[in-house]
Design a protein around this motif. Structure first.
Motif, short mmCIF file in Angstrom:
data_model
loop_
_atom_site.label_atom_id
_atom_site.label_comp_id
_atom_site.label_asym_id
_atom_site.label_seq_id
_atom_site.Cartn_x
_atom_site.Cartn_y
_atom_site.Cartn_z
N SER A 121 0.82 -1.22 0.00
CA SER A 121 0.00 0.00 0.00
C SER A 121 0.86 1.26 0.00
N ASP A 123 2.22 3.11 -2.36
CA ASP A 123 1.83 4.17 -3.29
C ASP A 123 0.61 4.95 -2.80
N ASP A 124 -0.23 4.32 -1.98
CA ASP A 124 -1.40 5.00 -1.44
C ASP A 124 -1.04 6.01 -0.35
#
Length: 127
Positions: A121, A123-124
């Motif tokens: 996660s 990149d989030d």
């Protein structure tokens, strides 16, 4: 004091709204109530802190360890511990309507180091 920041003496103030908390906390609300009282200058005992220890904090909580990651010219702050302290600051912010300054020990980190905490996660985590 944590292992990561035991030798780090500099305490920085970071706006509560800038700190990202990617992992949901498990909370003891009585402990948060006691911390809010300490921040208001009215120390209370909790399961982990006597009233005398809270009074010695002089209306401050211990700093929260915060990872500081630079990405594409921006600085991002991530906290994984200090859940109860963070929630106490959040409650004060909601009560006052102000963006509270959080006492932090900043740990410089890279995206790849942050990946160890958040996995796929990653990149989030960035705008």
């Amino acid at each position: 004091m944590s292992i990561q920041t035991g030798g780090l003496n500099k305490i920085s103030l970071v706006s509560l709204s800038q700190i990202r908390r990617p992992i949901a906390p498990v909370l003891d609300h009585q402990k948060i109530d006691a911390m809010v009282s300490t921040l208001k200058g009215l120390p209370e005992a909790s399961k982990t802190c006597t009233k005398e220890e809270a009074a010695a904090m002089d209306a401050q909580l211990p700093p929260i360890d915060v990872l500081c990651v630079r990405n594409e010219g921006k600085t991002y702050y991530f906290a994984f511990g200090g859940c109860h302290r963070f929630q106490a600051y959040d409650r004060i912010a909601r009560e006052t309507g102000d963006d509270v300054q959080v006492r932090c020990k900043l740990i410089p980190a890279t995206r790849s180091q942050l990946h160890l905490y958040v996995g796929s996660s990653l990149d989030d985590m960035f705008d």
